[in-house]
Scaffold this motif. Structure first.
Motif, PDB file in Angstrom:
ATOM      1  N   ASP A  74       0.819  -1.211   0.000  1.00  0.00           N
ATOM      2  CA  ASP A  74       0.000   0.000   0.000  1.00  0.00           C
ATOM      3  C   ASP A  74       0.854   1.263   0.000  1.00  0.00           C
ATOM      4  N   ASP A  75       2.024   1.190   0.654  1.00  0.00           N
ATOM      5  CA  ASP A  75       2.903   2.354   0.726  1.00  0.00           C
ATOM      6  C   ASP A  75       4.185   2.144  -0.083  1.00  0.00           C
ATOM      7  N   TYR A  76       4.104   1.286  -1.105  1.00  0.00           N
ATOM      8  CA  TYR A  76       5.229   1.090  -2.021  1.00  0.00           C
ATOM      9  C   TYR A  76       4.671   0.834  -3.420  1.00  0.00           C
ATOM     10  N   GLU A  77       4.898   1.767  -4.325  1.00  0.00           N
ATOM     11  CA  GLU A  77       4.325   1.717  -5.680  1.00  0.00           C
ATOM     12  C   GLU A  77       5.047   0.664  -6.517  1.00  0.00           C
ATOM     13  N   GLN A  78       4.285  -0.073  -7.308  1.00  0.00           N
ATOM     14  CA  GLN A  78       4.880  -1.128  -8.124  1.00  0.00           C
ATOM     15  C   GLN A  78       5.181  -0.626  -9.536  1.00  0.00           C
ATOM     16  N   ILE A  79       6.349  -0.982 -10.025  1.00  0.00           N
ATOM     17  CA  ILE A  79       6.752  -0.685 -11.402  1.00  0.00           C
ATOM     18  C   ILE A  79       6.460  -1.909 -12.261  1.00  0.00           C
ATOM     19  N   THR A  80       6.018  -1.683 -13.491  1.00  0.00           N
ATOM     20  CA  THR A  80       5.699  -2.781 -14.409  1.00  0.00           C
ATOM     21  C   THR A  80       6.503  -2.624 -15.693  1.00  0.00           C
ATOM     22  N   PHE A  81       7.057  -3.732 -16.185  1.00  0.00           N
ATOM     23  CA  PHE A  81       7.771  -3.728 -17.459  1.00  0.00           C
ATOM     24  C   PHE A  81       6.838  -4.195 -18.569  1.00  0.00           C
ATOM     25  N   LEU A  82       6.881  -3.516 -19.696  1.00  0.00           N
ATOM     26  CA  LEU A  82       6.074  -3.910 -20.842  1.00  0.00           C
ATOM     27  C   LEU A  82       6.686  -5.138 -21.500  1.00  0.00           C
ATOM     28  N   PHE A 120      13.242  12.317   5.240  1.00  0.00           N
ATOM     29  CA  PHE A 120      12.483  11.325   6.006  1.00  0.00           C
ATOM     30  C   PHE A 120      11.872  10.284   5.076  1.00  0.00           C
ATOM     31  N   GLU A 121      11.230  10.746   4.005  1.00  0.00           N
ATOM     32  CA  GLU A 121      10.576   9.829   3.077  1.00  0.00           C
ATOM     33  C   GLU A 121      11.580   8.923   2.372  1.00  0.00           C
ATOM     34  N   ALA A 122      12.769   9.448   2.086  1.00  0.00           N
ATOM     35  CA  ALA A 122      13.813   8.613   1.485  1.00  0.00           C
ATOM     36  C   ALA A 122      14.202   7.487   2.437  1.00  0.00           C
ATOM     37  N   GLY A 123      14.372   7.828   3.719  1.00  0.00           N
ATOM     38  CA  GLY A 123      14.677   6.794   4.706  1.00  0.00           C
ATOM     39  C   GLY A 123      13.563   5.777   4.838  1.00  0.00           C
ATOM     40  N   ARG A 124      12.330   6.273   4.832  1.00  0.00           N
ATOM     41  CA  ARG A 124      11.179   5.367   4.976  1.00  0.00           C
ATOM     42  C   ARG A 124      11.094   4.389   3.809  1.00  0.00           C
ATOM     43  N   SER A 215       1.939  14.902  -2.804  1.00  0.00           N
ATOM     44  CA  SER A 215       1.957  14.556  -1.378  1.00  0.00           C
ATOM     45  C   SER A 215       3.346  14.602  -0.758  1.00  0.00           C
ATOM     46  N   GLU A 216       4.382  14.684  -1.601  1.00  0.00           N
ATOM     47  CA  GLU A 216       5.786  14.632  -1.171  1.00  0.00           C
ATOM     48  C   GLU A 216       6.189  13.259  -0.642  1.00  0.00           C
ATOM     49  N   LYS A 217       5.300  12.276  -0.729  1.00  0.00           N
ATOM     50  CA  LYS A 217       5.609  10.927  -0.284  1.00  0.00           C
ATOM     51  C   LYS A 217       6.574  10.246  -1.266  1.00  0.00           C
ATOM     52  N   ALA A 218       7.505   9.462  -0.720  1.00  0.00           N
ATOM     53  CA  ALA A 218       8.323   8.604  -1.572  1.00  0.00           C
ATOM     54  C   ALA A 218       7.455   7.454  -2.073  1.00  0.00           C
ATOM     55  N   LEU A 219       7.564   7.132  -3.353  1.00  0.00           N
ATOM     56  CA  LEU A 219       6.714   6.116  -3.974  1.00  0.00           C
ATOM     57  C   LEU A 219       7.403   4.761  -4.092  1.00  0.00           C
ATOM     58  N   CYS A 220       8.666   4.757  -4.538  1.00  0.00           N
ATOM     59  CA  CYS A 220       9.395   3.503  -4.730  1.00  0.00           C
ATOM     60  C   CYS A 220      10.826   3.830  -5.134  1.00  0.00           C
ATOM     61  N   LEU A 221      11.654   2.800  -5.178  1.00  0.00           N
ATOM     62  CA  LEU A 221      13.006   2.922  -5.732  1.00  0.00           C
ATOM     63  C   LEU A 221      12.959   2.572  -7.214  1.00  0.00           C
TER      64      LEU A 221
END
Length: 350
Positions: A74-82, A120-124, A215-221
């Motif tokens: 929920d708090d980590y966005e998923q990346i998808t490859f075509l 903070f968001e980078a650490g999270r 939102s300034e939230k970190a989404l994913c790496l």
């Protein structure tokens, strides 16, 4: 790249090449990256993998494909490859290795920051990455770049470069060479024997973290090419060198290079927000890890300079030397704060 060659690649990824626009993105030092936009406003990231660096891109993509389904919360966005027309997540064409991934809307990256929320968001998000992957059998992940952060390996490369470099380069780089030899001695005390081996990102600089613009939230790496085995202090130290220092990586005015303690504490607080995911030995390794990672990157840049800039992209002759001296300067500042970091990490992480 010509328009015709790009269109051929897009068609292989099941896109209409004639109804798309593409723009080169220049942040990366290794791969060639393009932002692709269709007429319906759908956006993608197209990358050509540097196969001189990643000599087995198939293993690279296998590591990514294995970890991506786990990197989803929920708090980590998923990346998808075509997929390509042949149902693969990459394309080999004319000895070039291409891949296409989804672009997360309303997202951005930062090269540096002065914002504690960003730190903070980078650490999270880095902590979340490790929390999600902590139960993977590391034997299932193959090394795409063997000995990537191994000090003895980088030291041997450096020694070989010293033997092969011209006298002129050795003279110009004399200050950096002496600093490198000093740090090699200092970091010999970093003991990894008691540290658990993890699945690490291995390149957690700030601009490899995707943030929401609203939102300034970190989404994913992002830039997952270096997902391999490693120690947690690799990812900690790599983040610290680009978050706590507000100057550019190749900054020539070293008075601008900082160790911003407010950004450091925000980052560690973000890391701790994921709960207890670090062993005692890992916590103890983090302060010296914040010295190790800028040094190891600086040593690689110095080695590349002595080898006539064959690895990193450069825009001028001495850019790798400037990178090296800047990174060494930050490593010195981090070393001066080793005890400060240890105290704060102990209080924040337990």
């Amino acid at each position: 790249m010509t328009s015709a060659s790009i269109i051929k690649i897009l068609v292989e990824f099941n896109l209409n090449g004639n109804s798309t626009q593409w723009t080169p993105l220049n942040n990366g030092l290794i791969n060639d990256t393009y932002l692709v936009k269709e007429d319906n406003d759908e956006q993608y990231i197209l990358q050509k993998i540097n196969t001189q660096v990643f000599k087995n891109a198939g293993i690279l993509m296998a590591n990514i494909q294995f970890t991506l389904p786990i990197l989803n919360a929920d708090d980590y966005e998923q990346i998808t490859f075509l997929k390509t027309r042949s149902d693969k997540n990459y394309l080999v064409q004319n000895d070039e290795f291409w891949r296409m991934m989804t672009f997360i809307p309303n997202s951005t990256t930062y090269n540096t920051t002065t914002n504690p929320t960003t730190a903070f968001e980078a650490g999270r998000i880095i902590g979340k990455f490790h929390q999600l992957l902590q139960h993977i059998d590391t034997a299932l992940i193959e090394d795409t770049l063997p000995n990537f952060h191994k000090l003895s390996h980088r030291k041997d490369e450096f020694k070989q470069a010293l033997q092969n470099a011209t006298k002129e380069k050795l003279n110009v780089a004399d200050k950096a060479i002496k600093k490198a030899q000093h740090f090699i001695t200092e970091l010999a005390h970093l003991n990894t024997g008691s540290l658990p081996i993890r699945v690490c990102h291995n390149d957690t600089k700030l601009n490899n973290i995707l943030f929401s613009k609203t939102s300034e939230k970190a989404l994913c790496l992002i830039d997952l090419d270096t997902i391999m085995q490693g120690f947690l202090f690799y990812d900690f130290g790599d983040a610290i060198r680009t978050i706590v220092n507000t100057a550019a990586e190749d900054e020539q005015d070293h008075s601008l290079i900082t160790f911003n303690e407010a950004l450091f504490t925000s980052f560690v607080d973000g890391l701790s927000s994921n709960g207890p995911i670090l062993s005692s030995a890992e916590k103890e390794s983090l302060p010296l890890g914040a010295v190790f990672m800028p040094f190891i990157h600086g040593l690689r840049a110095l080695t590349d300079y002595l080898n006539n800039n064959t690895y990193y992209k450069v825009s001028y002759e001495n850019q790798n030397l400037d990178r090296c001296l800047s990174l060494f300067n930050f490593a010195e500042k981090a070393l001066d704060r080793k005890h400060y970091m240890a105290r704060y990490i102990k209080n924040a992480l337990g």
